[in-house]
Structure formats: C-alpha cells, structure tokens
Scaffold this motif. Sequence first.
Motif, PDB file in Angstrom:
ATOM      1  N   TYR A  44       7.315  22.104   0.833  1.00 19.18           N
ATOM      2  CA  TYR A  44       7.847  20.907   0.001  1.00 19.18           C
ATOM      3  C   TYR A  44       7.625  20.681  -1.376  1.00 19.18           C
ATOM      4  O   TYR A  44       5.846  21.483  -1.143  1.00 19.18           O
ATOM      5  CB  TYR A  44       7.795  20.190   1.453  1.00 19.18           C
ATOM      6  CG  TYR A  44       8.071  19.749   2.825  1.00 19.18           C
ATOM      7  CD1 TYR A  44       9.054  18.966   2.734  1.00 19.18           C
ATOM      8  CD2 TYR A  44       7.555  20.106   3.275  1.00 19.18           C
ATOM      9  CE1 TYR A  44      10.350  19.284   3.525  1.00 19.18           C
ATOM     10  CE2 TYR A  44       7.649  20.660   4.398  1.00 19.18           C
ATOM     11  CZ  TYR A  44       9.319  19.171   4.823  1.00 19.18           C
ATOM     12  OH  TYR A  44       9.646  19.257   6.359  1.00 19.18           O
ATOM     13  N   THR A  45       7.661  20.389  -1.670  1.00 14.91           N
ATOM     14  CA  THR A  45       7.920  20.404  -3.346  1.00 14.91           C
ATOM     15  C   THR A  45       7.849  18.379  -3.925  1.00 14.91           C
ATOM     16  O   THR A  45       8.963  18.181  -3.554  1.00 14.91           O
ATOM     17  CB  THR A  45       8.183  20.641  -4.214  1.00 14.91           C
ATOM     18  OG1 THR A  45       8.582  23.001  -4.259  1.00 14.91           O
ATOM     19  CG2 THR A  45       8.268  20.695  -5.825  1.00 14.91           C
ATOM     20  N   TYR A  46       6.665  17.926  -3.801  1.00 11.55           N
ATOM     21  CA  TYR A  46       6.767  16.172  -4.160  1.00 11.55           C
ATOM     22  C   TYR A  46       6.731  16.611  -5.963  1.00 11.55           C
ATOM     23  O   TYR A  46       6.497  17.325  -6.499  1.00 11.55           O
ATOM     24  CB  TYR A  46       5.596  15.893  -3.965  1.00 11.55           C
ATOM     25  CG  TYR A  46       5.352  16.228  -2.239  1.00 11.55           C
ATOM     26  CD1 TYR A  46       6.321  15.323  -1.624  1.00 11.55           C
ATOM     27  CD2 TYR A  46       5.185  17.250  -2.318  1.00 11.55           C
ATOM     28  CE1 TYR A  46       5.804  15.625  -0.256  1.00 11.55           C
ATOM     29  CE2 TYR A  46       5.131  17.605  -0.687  1.00 11.55           C
ATOM     30  CZ  TYR A  46       5.525  16.615   0.330  1.00 11.55           C
ATOM     31  OH  TYR A  46       5.037  16.882   1.580  1.00 11.55           O
ATOM     32  N   LYS A  47       7.439  14.850  -6.287  1.00 13.93           N
ATOM     33  CA  LYS A  47       7.780  14.304  -7.435  1.00 13.93           C
ATOM     34  C   LYS A  47       6.954  13.182  -7.529  1.00 13.93           C
ATOM     35  O   LYS A  47       6.878  12.104  -5.989  1.00 13.93           O
ATOM     36  CB  LYS A  47       9.088  14.951  -8.684  1.00 13.93           C
ATOM     37  CG  LYS A  47       9.287  16.284  -8.190  1.00 13.93           C
ATOM     38  CD  LYS A  47      10.263  16.445  -9.342  1.00 13.93           C
ATOM     39  CE  LYS A  47      10.461  17.679 -10.068  1.00 13.93           C
ATOM     40  NZ  LYS A  47      11.596  18.458 -10.568  1.00 13.93           N
ATOM     41  N   THR A  48       6.600  12.986  -8.868  1.00 10.72           N
ATOM     42  CA  THR A  48       6.096  11.258  -8.933  1.00 10.72           C
ATOM     43  C   THR A  48       7.061  10.743  -8.289  1.00 10.72           C
ATOM     44  O   THR A  48       5.990   9.200  -8.517  1.00 10.72           O
ATOM     45  CB  THR A  48       4.788  10.858  -9.774  1.00 10.72           C
ATOM     46  OG1 THR A  48       5.499  11.017 -10.963  1.00 10.72           O
ATOM     47  CG2 THR A  48       4.158  11.481  -9.516  1.00 10.72           C
ATOM     48  N   ASP A  49       8.537  10.170  -8.498  1.00  9.14           N
ATOM     49  CA  ASP A  49       8.937   9.571  -8.791  1.00  9.14           C
ATOM     50  C   ASP A  49       9.457   8.998  -6.965  1.00  9.14           C
ATOM     51  O   ASP A  49      10.251   7.951  -6.846  1.00  9.14           O
ATOM     52  CB  ASP A  49      10.284   9.880  -9.310  1.00  9.14           C
ATOM     53  CG  ASP A  49      11.175  11.318  -8.795  1.00  9.14           C
ATOM     54  OD1 ASP A  49      10.720  12.084  -8.225  1.00  9.14           O
ATOM     55  OD2 ASP A  49      11.676  11.176  -8.967  1.00  9.14           O
ATOM     56  N   ASN A  50       8.821   9.908  -6.260  1.00  7.28           N
ATOM     57  CA  ASN A  50       9.510   9.281  -4.978  1.00  7.28           C
ATOM     58  C   ASN A  50       8.235   8.974  -4.224  1.00  7.28           C
ATOM     59  O   ASN A  50       6.787   9.320  -4.542  1.00  7.28           O
ATOM     60  CB  ASN A  50       9.544  10.700  -3.615  1.00  7.28           C
ATOM     61  CG  ASN A  50       9.875  10.477  -2.068  1.00  7.28           C
ATOM     62  OD1 ASN A  50      10.304   8.852  -2.415  1.00  7.28           O
ATOM     63  ND2 ASN A  50       9.791  11.097  -1.751  1.00  7.28           N
ATOM     64  N   GLU A  51       7.845   7.182  -4.001  1.00  7.48           N
ATOM     65  CA  GLU A  51       6.990   6.820  -3.167  1.00  7.48           C
ATOM     66  C   GLU A  51       7.079   6.922  -1.839  1.00  7.48           C
ATOM     67  O   GLU A  51       7.282   6.622  -1.141  1.00  7.48           O
ATOM     68  CB  GLU A  51       7.013   5.616  -4.149  1.00  7.48           C
ATOM     69  CG  GLU A  51       5.793   4.725  -3.913  1.00  7.48           C
ATOM     70  CD  GLU A  51       5.884   2.975  -4.415  1.00  7.48           C
ATOM     71  OE1 GLU A  51       4.698   3.413  -5.167  1.00  7.48           O
ATOM     72  OE2 GLU A  51       6.625   1.987  -3.951  1.00  7.48           O
ATOM     73  N   PHE A  52       5.317   6.430  -0.866  1.00  5.38           N
ATOM     74  CA  PHE A  52       6.060   6.375   0.475  1.00  5.38           C
ATOM     75  C   PHE A  52       4.349   5.847   0.552  1.00  5.38           C
ATOM     76  O   PHE A  52       4.377   4.932  -0.070  1.00  5.38           O
ATOM     77  CB  PHE A  52       4.902   7.935   1.037  1.00  5.38           C
ATOM     78  CG  PHE A  52       5.035   9.249   0.361  1.00  5.38           C
ATOM     79  CD1 PHE A  52       6.279   9.858   1.168  1.00  5.38           C
ATOM     80  CD2 PHE A  52       5.204  10.001  -0.975  1.00  5.38           C
ATOM     81  CE1 PHE A  52       7.073  10.899   0.812  1.00  5.38           C
ATOM     82  CE2 PHE A  52       6.064  10.698  -0.720  1.00  5.38           C
ATOM     83  CZ  PHE A  52       6.873  11.507  -0.273  1.00  5.38           C
ATOM     84  N   SER A  79       0.896  -1.288   0.122  1.00  7.61           N
ATOM     85  CA  SER A  79       0.413  -0.001   0.133  1.00  7.61           C
ATOM     86  C   SER A  79       0.568   1.115  -0.063  1.00  7.61           C
ATOM     87  O   SER A  79       1.434   1.310   0.501  1.00  7.61           O
ATOM     88  CB  SER A  79      -0.794  -0.010   1.855  1.00  7.61           C
ATOM     89  OG  SER A  79       0.033  -0.406   2.207  1.00  7.61           O
ATOM     90  N   THR A  80       0.669   1.590  -0.947  1.00  4.76           N
ATOM     91  CA  THR A  80       1.817   2.960  -1.038  1.00  4.76           C
ATOM     92  C   THR A  80       1.251   4.030  -1.405  1.00  4.76           C
ATOM     93  O   THR A  80      -0.683   4.384  -1.898  1.00  4.76           O
ATOM     94  CB  THR A  80       2.694   2.649  -2.241  1.00  4.76           C
ATOM     95  OG1 THR A  80       2.092   2.185  -3.385  1.00  4.76           O
ATOM     96  CG2 THR A  80       3.996   1.603  -1.712  1.00  4.76           C
ATOM     97  N   PHE A  81       1.681   5.639  -1.826  1.00  4.23           N
ATOM     98  CA  PHE A  81       1.231   6.281  -2.437  1.00  4.23           C
ATOM     99  C   PHE A  81       2.319   7.148  -2.784  1.00  4.23           C
ATOM    100  O   PHE A  81       3.678   7.436  -3.154  1.00  4.23           O
ATOM    101  CB  PHE A  81       0.043   7.655  -1.398  1.00  4.23           C
ATOM    102  CG  PHE A  81       1.006   8.093  -0.553  1.00  4.23           C
ATOM    103  CD1 PHE A  81       1.235   9.198  -0.290  1.00  4.23           C
ATOM    104  CD2 PHE A  81       1.190   7.173   0.948  1.00  4.23           C
ATOM    105  CE1 PHE A  81       1.627   9.760   0.693  1.00  4.23           C
ATOM    106  CE2 PHE A  81       1.950   8.103   2.248  1.00  4.23           C
ATOM    107  CZ  PHE A  81       2.082   9.359   1.279  1.00  4.23           C
ATOM    108  N   THR A  82       2.049   8.207  -4.237  1.00  6.90           N
ATOM    109  CA  THR A  82       2.410   9.546  -4.943  1.00  6.90           C
ATOM    110  C   THR A  82       2.064  10.636  -4.629  1.00  6.90           C
ATOM    111  O   THR A  82       1.026  10.676  -4.868  1.00  6.90           O
ATOM    112  CB  THR A  82       3.349   8.920  -5.975  1.00  6.90           C
ATOM    113  OG1 THR A  82       1.915   8.736  -6.539  1.00  6.90           O
ATOM    114  CG2 THR A  82       3.904   7.668  -5.905  1.00  6.90           C
ATOM    115  N   LEU A  83       3.530  11.792  -4.373  1.00  7.67           N
ATOM    116  CA  LEU A  83       2.167  13.034  -4.642  1.00  7.67           C
ATOM    117  C   LEU A  83       3.296  13.948  -5.499  1.00  7.67           C
ATOM    118  O   LEU A  83       4.331  13.443  -5.836  1.00  7.67           O
ATOM    119  CB  LEU A  83       2.942  13.485  -3.442  1.00  7.67           C
ATOM    120  CG  LEU A  83       2.283  13.231  -2.144  1.00  7.67           C
ATOM    121  CD1 LEU A  83       3.379  13.625  -0.054  1.00  7.67           C
ATOM    122  CD2 LEU A  83       0.678  13.126  -1.797  1.00  7.67           C
ATOM    123  N   ASN A  84       2.248  14.337  -5.938  1.00  6.04           N
ATOM    124  CA  ASN A  84       2.838  15.828  -7.423  1.00  6.04           C
ATOM    125  C   ASN A  84       2.432  17.080  -6.933  1.00  6.04           C
ATOM    126  O   ASN A  84       1.107  17.317  -6.929  1.00  6.04           O
ATOM    127  CB  ASN A  84       2.501  15.110  -8.656  1.00  6.04           C
ATOM    128  CG  ASN A  84       2.525  16.091 -10.018  1.00  6.04           C
ATOM    129  OD1 ASN A  84       4.005  16.383  -9.700  1.00  6.04           O
ATOM    130  ND2 ASN A  84       2.606  15.869 -10.662  1.00  6.04           N
TER     131      ASN A  84
END
Length: 451
Positions: free
Chosen positions: A364-372, A332-337
């Motif tokens: 904070y600036t988020y890109k989709t290549d970082n997965e939480f 179970s993960t999520f990405t932010l943009n």
Amino acid sequence: MKKDISKLKQMMSRSFLLILVFFTLNLSAQIITDEQKNELLPKVKSLLKDYVRYSQFSSDGINLNSDYLIQFSGLFEPKMRDGIFNDIIPTQKGTFPTADQYINFVKTNYQQGLDVVIDFDNIRIVDVKQVKGSYEVSVLVHKKVTGIFNNQGIHRFNDNLYFLFISGIDDQGKPTNLRINGILTKEKYAQSIAKGHGKAVLIGITGLFAQTKIASSSASSSDFMKIKAGGSIYPGIDLAAMITNGFGIGVGVRFSKYSSTFDISNYNKTSELLITDTDGDKYNPVLQISKLNQVSTIKSLDIPILLKFRGGKGKTKFYFDLGVIYSKISSSTFTLNGSAVRGGYYQSLNVILTDIPEYGFGTYTYKTDNEFKLKLQSTNFSAYTSLGFLFQLSSRLSLKAGASLMYGITELKPDLSNADNYSNLISVESIKNLRANNVEIGLFYRIPFKR
C-alpha cells in the motif's frame, strides 16, 4: 454533534448571563463627582471637630466627663468593619473593634483624659464611593494625642491616620447622618484597599501557542518509531471569580488541537494486535515498513476548571493556576505518507497470507490527502497547571504572560480493529494520552465586587 453544540451554546449563554449579573451589581458602586465631594467636606470637618472635643473625654483635664464618653460613642457606627486604631496604647499595635472598648481603655488608663489635636488645614478626602444608598468616605488626617498613661508616664502619638466615614443619602443626593466607620493606620488602610480590590470577576481572552503531543509510552524508546510533537495556536475565553486578593476559581472555553507525527522506519515484524477479517477470523498483522509517517490529530472543546492564586505587590504580580481540563473530543483523525507491505498471520492455521486485497493484504502506498478515523472515546480529562506574570495596564485591564503544562489523566483508546493505524499496530501495549506545553498571552478585564 448537534446535541454537543446545543450544550455548548447553553453553557456559554449561562456564563454571559452570570457576567452580566456581576456587571450590573457593580454599577451600584459609583464614583461621585467633585461637587458631591465638596458637599461632604464641611460635614466631615464638623464631625471631626466633635471627635476632637469628645475624644479628650474630659472638660477640665482632671476628671473624665461622662457626657463626653456618651457623645464619643455616638460618633461611631455600632458595628465597624475595620475598628479603631489603638493610638492610646504605648505599643501602638492592634485595634479596638468598637468605640465602647476604646472608651473602656480610657476609663482604666487615662483618668485625667487626653489632649487631642487634628490638623484641619490639611484634611484630605482620598476616596468617596456611593454604595447601596450610602456614601463611603476615606479621609487622611494628621492627629496628635498626649495623655498620662496609668499615672506612670506621658504617652504621645503623632502621625497620619485614615478616618473612614459612612452616611445616608437624602432625596436630593446629599449626605445625611454622617458617622465614623473606622480609624486605620496607613498600612492597615492599604491592606483594606488591596483586599477590596482583589474581589472581582475577571473576563479574559487568551492565545495559547502550544507544543502538543499524542503521547505513546513505548514510542519514546522504540527503535522503529519516533514521535514528534505538533504545533498549534488556539484561542480561549476565561471567566474567574477572585474571592480574595490572592485566591479565586476559574473556568473557560478553549478550541484546541493536539497532534503528533509518528515516523516509522525499518520495521519488519508481526504485530501482537489481533484483528478480525471480513470472514470473522482473527489474525496478527505482518508488517514490512521501510519508511512511513503518520500524523494523528485530535480536535476538542476544552473546559479548564481551575484554582487561581495571585501574589506580589504593585503593578506586576505573579499568578499560579492549578486544576483539570475536561475535553469534549469533536474529531480524531490521522493521515499517512509512505508505503507499507501488510500480510496476516493466522495462529489457528499457522499460516501467513499475503497479496489478498479483499483481506487488506498487499503493498500500500499512502498520500496525505487521504484521511482516516482514529475513532477515540468522546471525552478526556487532563491535569493542568500554569505560571506567569500579570501586568496591570490600567485600573481594570491586565496583561497575562506565562507558560502552562497539561498532562492527560485519561488513557486514549483508539479503535483496535483499524489495520491502517500503524502507530497503534506497532505499540499495542503502549499507554497513550494527551500532553501540551503552552506559552500563553492574554488580556483580562476586571469587574470589582461591590463593597
């Protein structure tokens, strides 16, 4: 994870073993050759000639012959599966369970006996099977009956009937001790065949084209957050045991993916959620978000447990399934943009802290290549129903096409200490569950139960 994979392998091994057992059992129900049919036909005709003789129950047309009564009973199996059609009752409804009950009715109502004729030139064997060391033979026969019913009037019957025969098999594979195992009308024979055909094991593969959603009860009415369903295509393996022509029980395995996009915009509020900082103090996140989207994804191994209903006639039938789906969540993960400004309100100090990176406060600036990680519970239960059509492609193969709905019963509970899970920060009190709308297409192979 290794333990879960081991359990899955064990479950799949047991399922395939069960399939193999059913397949092996059904090898005992064999279709015999034309040569074997030709060997049966003379024996069938010989028995039918005895049937014509003794079913008249009288040798002179005046009185019943006690020897004929005994000989008639000896032509039949003592315990018949389908009984004898009542061609000697004026209403012509129902059956006699045994030959003796047929005889008793004759004794009471046809004291002069019957006149019975069979068209031997047009006798036709319609089905023969070798089952558990015996032959089962179905023969279409045209029969005429005439008699004086209860000294009140003449009763006549003139129609086709299906005679069911059963015999043993000798060491050379030839039929022995042929007996009548039932006499049915066309309608009753068709029902008997349909009932037999319905009992089967079904093995199938299904492709599901799904619109999935990690639903949030408050997001649907929020002015700051909109939720969009995700799309997914995933395979499934199905195994069902049809207990009758219209009812069965099924299980399966599906490799599923559920996702939703949370679009957050123009949010400038303090969250109700309490988070503990690195010092152990609790604070409410203070958020300023102009535009941010969060894509949450859950992958799971789904096991449907279903009641399966079937209906209709011919080669096109409808199906209806109802049950539950057990989901073993594998990730179970999520990405932010986008971007967000995050601070913290400490109620005990009545102060808002900002621009302290070590506490997670800042821009904070988020890109989709970082997965939480969402950090959900490992299992989930959902209600499930599906409806559609089955198209028979051959005697064993069917195509399934329909639609299904899934609604999560278990509430999803993400980790509340995750300050990056903005959809959860904004909708703290929201009830979250899994939902899916599916279009499903599959192929099923049918292995009938032995009769």
